[in-house]
Design an enzyme around this catalytic site. Sequence first.
Site, PDB file in Angstrom:
ATOM      1  N   HIS A  14       0.840  -1.206   0.000  1.00 18.88           N
ATOM      2  CA  HIS A  14       0.000   0.000   0.000  1.00 18.88           C
ATOM      3  C   HIS A  14       0.873   1.253   0.000  1.00 18.88           C
ATOM      4  CE1 HIS A  14      -4.136   1.689   1.103  1.00 18.88           C
ATOM      5  NE2 HIS A  14      -3.370   2.724   0.805  1.00 18.88           N
ATOM      6  N   HIS A  70       1.687   5.137  -2.198  1.00 18.78           N
ATOM      7  CA  HIS A  70       1.294   6.128  -3.201  1.00 18.78           C
ATOM      8  C   HIS A  70       2.575   6.646  -3.843  1.00 18.78           C
ATOM      9  CE1 HIS A  70      -2.946   6.357  -1.835  1.00 18.78           C
ATOM     10  NE2 HIS A  70      -2.415   6.034  -0.668  1.00 18.78           N
ATOM     11  N   ARG A 110       2.464   8.533  -6.615  1.00 18.88           N
ATOM     12  CA  ARG A 110       2.057   9.882  -7.082  1.00 18.88           C
ATOM     13  C   ARG A 110       2.272  10.135  -8.567  1.00 18.88           C
ATOM     14  NH1 ARG A 110      -1.125  10.537  -2.862  1.00 18.88           N
ATOM     15  NH2 ARG A 110      -0.079  11.156  -0.944  1.00 18.88           N
ATOM     16  N   ASP A 158      -9.008   3.468  -3.532  1.00 20.91           N
ATOM     17  CA  ASP A 158      -8.360   4.030  -2.330  1.00 20.91           C
ATOM     18  C   ASP A 158      -8.308   5.551  -2.336  1.00 20.91           C
ATOM     19  OD1 ASP A 158      -6.899   3.685   0.181  1.00 20.91           O
ATOM     20  OD2 ASP A 158      -5.248   4.593  -0.910  1.00 20.91           O
ATOM     21  N   HIS A 173     -10.663   0.950   1.126  1.00 22.67           N
ATOM     22  CA  HIS A 173     -10.446   2.047   2.075  1.00 22.67           C
ATOM     23  C   HIS A 173     -11.791   2.221   2.779  1.00 22.67           C
ATOM     24  CE1 HIS A 173      -9.182   6.403   2.927  1.00 22.67           C
ATOM     25  NE2 HIS A 173     -10.473   6.391   3.218  1.00 22.67           N
ATOM     26  N   ASN A 230      -5.404   9.717   7.133  1.00 21.91           N
ATOM     27  CA  ASN A 230      -6.727   9.119   7.027  1.00 21.91           C
ATOM     28  C   ASN A 230      -6.568   7.637   6.699  1.00 21.91           C
ATOM     29  OD1 ASN A 230      -9.463   8.848   6.924  1.00 21.91           O
ATOM     30  ND2 ASN A 230      -9.667   9.586   4.830  1.00 21.91           N
ATOM     31  N   ASP A 253       1.068   2.580   3.755  1.00 20.64           N
ATOM     32  CA  ASP A 253       0.251   3.694   3.259  1.00 20.64           C
ATOM     33  C   ASP A 253       1.136   4.931   3.042  1.00 20.64           C
ATOM     34  OD1 ASP A 253      -1.859   5.174   2.330  1.00 20.64           O
ATOM     35  OD2 ASP A 253      -2.848   5.409   4.265  1.00 20.64           O
ATOM     36  N   HIS A 298       3.696  14.032   0.691  1.00 17.16           N
ATOM     37  CA  HIS A 298       3.139  15.350   0.361  1.00 17.16           C
ATOM     38  C   HIS A 298       4.256  16.384   0.447  1.00 17.16           C
ATOM     39  CE1 HIS A 298      -1.027  14.101   0.269  1.00 17.16           C
ATOM     40  NE2 HIS A 298      -0.900  13.517   1.442  1.00 17.16           N
TER      41      HIS A 298
END
Lengths: 305, 435
Positions: free
Chosen positions: B61, B63, B65, B153, B180, B282, B309, B313
């Site tokens: 899991h 990201h 991007r 997700d 999710h 989250n 997860d 950012h």
Amino acid sequence: MKKDLLGISDLTRDEIYLVLDTAEAMREIAERPIKKVPTLRGKTVVNLFYEPSTRTRTSFEIAEKRLSADTLNIAVAASSVLKGETLVDTALNIEAMAPDMIVLRHASSGAGHLLARLCKSRIINAGDGMHEHPTQALLDAFTIREHKKRIEGLKVAIIGDLLHSRVLRSNALLLTTLGAEVWVSGPRTLMPPAVERFGVRASTSVDEAVADADVIMLLRIQHERMNGAFFPSVREYFNTFGMTTARMARAKPDAIIMHPGPMNRGVEIASEVADGPYSVILEQVANGVAVRMAVLYLLAGGEGD
Amino acid sequence: MRRLLKGGRVVDPANGRDGVFDVLIDDGRIAGVGRGLPANGAEVLEVPSGIVIAPGLIDMHVHLREPGQEHKETVATGTAAAVAGGFTAVACMPNTDPVNDNAGVTEYVLKKAAEARLARVYPIGAVSRGQKGEQLADIAELKQAGCVALTDDGKPVATALLMRRALEYASMFGMPVIEHCEEQTLKGDGVAHEGFHASSLGLRGIPGQAESIMALRDISLAELTGGAVHIAHMSARQTLDAVRFGKARGARVTCEVTPHHFVLTDARLAEPIAYDTNTKMNPPLREEADRDAMLAGLSDGSIDVIATDHAPHHYDEKRVEFDHAPFGITGLETAVSLVFDRLVHPGLITLGRMVELMSLNPARILRVPGGSLSDGAPADLTLLAPDLSVTVSAATMRSKSKNTPFDGWALRGGVAATIVGGRTVYVNEDAKLRI
């Protein structure tokens, strides 16, 4: 005192009393023909308001002017925030001009904490989201003490939209720190989860909360909360939780009624109560200036005469 | 090319191995695990006895991007972070821009991964076109292009009916639906766990039941359809109960937990830095009872997978009011150290269980190679240094983003080296290995 006043949680019991005692001296200035002292001469205070506010902004501005500070008001409309620069960039730009203090009102909880970490200027929180409004709680305590001569041991009932209220959080901290017995009341839907851990007694029965109370403080109910299914109608709210003369009769005979404003007459408070002899709502406003003068003076280092 | 690793402690639960063995790699695959294997011209790598040789860790899991949000992370920087964190493979979420709901995006991600030549990348496709929760994405096409699972997700599959169809349709291709779990009206505009800390800080709350209600829906639908549902980044004790109940009834449900949900609680919202946006994710950091439930679930076997997860950012995005900050933290480069420090060393799980949670089970759920050191398996190996002193340093991380709440933490246990397809792709200089 710490560098910033972000919340009542920044103050010790002794510091709270110091602010209240200093405010006593400041109030005397309002009674003079020339309502101005040179205490903050040469100091620059920026009032940075991201939410519309008449009462709080005016109160701070008058307080600053009576202390001879150079004041500057910046009102940032919510619409321009979305397309404009960030809070941090705005604050750093203001900071570059070396103000001594920034008074911040913002819709987001913790906005003052963000600025306090980045700015050398002292930050005074004039209300951040649903978090705190420390000068409001201080002026409330000042007003209570004036009428009751003490805070310890009083029963204070706070009633209304507790969930969204920064006034509730600051007052719960301050009044419990000074030893009052604080009751909160309102519909379950408008109580913060785990509210009893604020050190207060919670009841959905307004009658129980106000029974033998020394002080009753109402909090504003916003009509738009009906959309979030917090309560069914204004009529039902007023009938079930509104402060009426009948409910007032359950409190101590010399109980006082307070409201941080702006009031919704006929919603959280009947006009007869708001305008009644026990109402100290306008005194709160008057005392706000003295308390804010005290906060500004103490944060500036308590220098001058 | 043949390489022979000599002297490490091999932990390979799929084959019931835990002991000092040699590992022979030939042409990118495991050619044998045993004692006293002859070099026969292979390059010999001496592994110190304190080092653990595990099947390559798989983070199911993350990201990455890319495409669309390259200012946060790219496939190249994300996989660099992965191998530095000991992961030989990652499964990446489809909530890119554009959404990975078609073969073109899948192929683009795989092309970027091949160029980077670091960790293996397994794309996860969207359940619904544009993740809008209306029509199914072209699932057969996604499978053919290389997607290993499906998810919307960032949010749950919008309706019970769409979830039912997704489970039925995906089961034809042996793909799990990764969910999710979040009942969106209960979540509302919440930004933190509903409880004392959110209340006192004036932050809008998200109750644990927002998660468990959706998990119960999806477990029921897995039973209805016979499809496989995997509950992503579980945070609430009520969700864990729902998963246990589903498993007891024979539902095809598996679940994962992130390191931050078994290490941190919502008390971090207030201290040491009030309103630190690196505590905003989250699902949110929950209360102690939830964190302790996650620890118990990891220990008793109810939880199948540890996944990060990893949600990079840019600092601009996080240096804002708490309300306005995006959800998520990075996780690839801190997971192994947190697992050692908080789970293995305190005795909550064994090393074998760590390998199950971080390698074997993700491989089984996603039906991808790896998870074991069986003969013929890809030579994806993670060399672990259980007693290495690690000080987390956000500034020196490989990830393009530095949004971690663990900066400065001192932890015991880390990654020594990472080998993908027989090739060393990462060596931790602090571990003083020569690989």
